[in-house]
Design a protein around this motif. Structure first.
Motif, mmCIF file in Angstrom:
data_model
loop_
_atom_site.group_PDB
_atom_site.id
_atom_site.type_symbol
_atom_site.label_atom_id
_atom_site.label_comp_id
_atom_site.label_asym_id
_atom_site.label_seq_id
_atom_site.Cartn_x
_atom_site.Cartn_y
_atom_site.Cartn_z
ATOM 1 N N ASP A 168 0.827 -1.207 0.000
ATOM 2 C CA ASP A 168 0.000 0.000 0.000
ATOM 3 C C ASP A 168 0.862 1.258 0.000
ATOM 4 N N ALA A 169 2.005 1.232 0.697
ATOM 5 C CA ALA A 169 2.903 2.389 0.696
ATOM 6 C C ALA A 169 3.492 2.617 -0.689
ATOM 7 N N ILE A 170 3.892 1.548 -1.359
ATOM 8 C CA ILE A 170 4.458 1.668 -2.703
ATOM 9 C C ILE A 170 3.408 2.204 -3.678
ATOM 10 N N ALA A 185 -9.104 11.565 -6.661
ATOM 11 C CA ALA A 185 -8.248 11.069 -7.739
ATOM 12 C C ALA A 185 -7.008 10.372 -7.184
ATOM 13 N N PHE A 186 -6.500 10.887 -6.078
ATOM 14 C CA PHE A 186 -5.338 10.292 -5.415
ATOM 15 C C PHE A 186 -5.673 8.869 -4.957
ATOM 16 N N ALA A 187 -6.813 8.711 -4.300
ATOM 17 C CA ALA A 187 -7.223 7.395 -3.818
ATOM 18 C C ALA A 187 -7.434 6.428 -4.976
ATOM 19 N N GLU A 188 -8.061 6.907 -6.041
ATOM 20 C CA GLU A 188 -8.296 6.049 -7.204
ATOM 21 C C GLU A 188 -6.979 5.600 -7.827
ATOM 22 N N ARG A 194 -10.582 6.351 0.481
ATOM 23 C CA ARG A 194 -10.043 7.568 1.086
ATOM 24 C C ARG A 194 -9.609 7.353 2.533
ATOM 25 N N ARG A 195 -10.306 6.516 3.269
ATOM 26 C CA ARG A 195 -9.930 6.284 4.661
ATOM 27 C C ARG A 195 -8.587 5.560 4.734
ATOM 28 N N ALA A 196 -8.410 4.548 3.896
ATOM 29 C CA ALA A 196 -7.134 3.826 3.881
ATOM 30 C C ALA A 196 -6.010 4.725 3.373
ATOM 31 N N LEU A 197 -6.318 5.566 2.374
ATOM 32 C CA LEU A 197 -5.319 6.501 1.864
ATOM 33 C C LEU A 197 -4.839 7.430 2.968
ATOM 34 N N ASP A 198 -5.767 7.918 3.775
ATOM 35 C CA ASP A 198 -5.398 8.809 4.870
ATOM 36 C C ASP A 198 -4.435 8.123 5.836
ATOM 37 N N PHE A 207 1.750 13.261 6.593
ATOM 38 C CA PHE A 207 0.631 14.199 6.491
ATOM 39 C C PHE A 207 -0.541 13.531 5.792
ATOM 40 N N GLY A 208 -1.744 14.061 6.047
ATOM 41 C CA GLY A 208 -2.918 13.557 5.360
ATOM 42 C C GLY A 208 -2.857 13.853 3.871
ATOM 43 N N PRO A 209 -3.680 13.182 3.064
ATOM 44 C CA PRO A 209 -3.583 13.324 1.605
ATOM 45 C C PRO A 209 -3.836 14.739 1.087
ATOM 46 N N LYS A 210 -4.788 15.456 1.659
ATOM 47 C CA LYS A 210 -5.060 16.822 1.181
ATOM 48 C C LYS A 210 -3.856 17.723 1.428
#
Length: 296
Positions: A168-170, A185-188, A194-198, A207-210
């Motif tokens: 997931d990090a890669i 778009a980042f999550a996709e 989005r929760r896992a991306l955060d 830092f959070g995605p935003k």
């Protein structure tokens, strides 16, 4: 690596910055090694950056930001990822260290990146050896080549004991390279929700995605500004900025001063570092390096 004339010129300017790339197999984890000498009093910026390992070899080094104010730990320091500029002050001395990529942070250290974001911690034995023994070796080394060899050896030793980067990090690392415009778009692009991306962004990048997308947009522009002698922000700023006012606001948010104030401020350390990076063929764009390959 250096001529006597080069060192004399550096002494005249008050600061010496030498930069070297690590072994090719380490470049997904460490950005570059640096050796800095300050012959006089120095005050400069530390730009927003990923994690860093720094050793104070001689003299005093004082770091100041909104969260941190104090001397750098004597026997090695672990700097977390930052999303704002700090100030560094020295009354003369030497320091050496290396930058970490986000995937390098995950591979090398057990601490989540957001736990040390915008903070400094004593290095202790996080590099696999007591920090004071590494500092002692650096003090004893009479050449940069020896320091480079030591850093290569330390990283190879530590990587051999650590598990590989998580998938997931890669995936998030790869998605961030394309600078998605929105968190959705980042999550996709990362193949996650989005929760896992955060969770991954905070754990690996700090830092959070935003915030991460906003930070990378600013740093891409700052990278272009750094090597222009007389930068025109209208030409260099990222096209995602609506206008100059939008850029000015974010510049102040990340750097703590306006673009005009930044251009008029002396940059004895970072100005020379930019020139040395370019001479070494290292981009100033703050872009992420290639993804990791398993060490053979």
């Amino acid at each position: 690596m250096e001529s006597g004339a080069t060192r004399e010129n550096e002494r005249a300017s008050g600061t010496s910055v030498r930069i070297y790339l690590p072994d090719e197999r380490l470049r997904s984890f460490a950005t570059f090694y640096y050796f800095v000498e300050c012959f006089d009093e120095l005050e400069d910026f530390l730009y927003p950056e990923w994690g860093n390992v720094r050793f104070s070899i001689a003299g005093s080094w004082w770091v100041q930001s909104r969260e941190v104010r104090g001397h750098m730990p004597v026997d090695g320091a672990l700097f977390g990822a930052t999303d704002r500029a700090a100030r560094v002050v020295s009354r003369g001395g030497k320091t050496a260290g290396f930058g970490l990529t986000p995937l390098g942070w995950q591979r090398l250290f057990d601490v989540p990146a957001d736990a040390l974001a915008n903070r400094i911690a004593p290095l202790c034995d996080r590099m696999g050896r007591p920090a004071h023994t590494i500092t002692t070796e650096l003090v004893a080394h009479r050449s940069d080549e020896q320091g480079v060899a030591l850093f290569d050896a330390l990283l190879f030793e530590l990587l051999a004991t650590r598990p590989p980067n998580t998938p997931d990090a890669i995936a998030v690392d790869a998605a961030l390279r394309d600078r998605p415009r929105t968190v959705a778009a980042f999550a996709e692009a990362a193949g996650t929700d989005r929760r896992a991306l955060d969770r991954v962004c905070k754990r690996v990048f700090g830092f959070g995605p935003k915030r991460l997308l906003k930070r990378q947009r600013f740093l891409d522009t700052l990278g272009r500004v750094r090597y222009e002698e007389h930068p025109r922000f209208d030409d260099l700023r990222d096209p995602e900025y609506y206008d100059q006012s939008h850029f000015n606001h974010e510049f102040h948010e990340f750097m703590g001063l306006s673009p005009r104030e930044y251009l008029s401020a002396p940059r004895p350390l970072m100005g020379q570092a930019a020139l040395v990076q370019l001479q070494a063929g290292i981009p100033l764009s703050f872009k992420l390096p290639p993804p990791p390959e398993e060490l053979g």
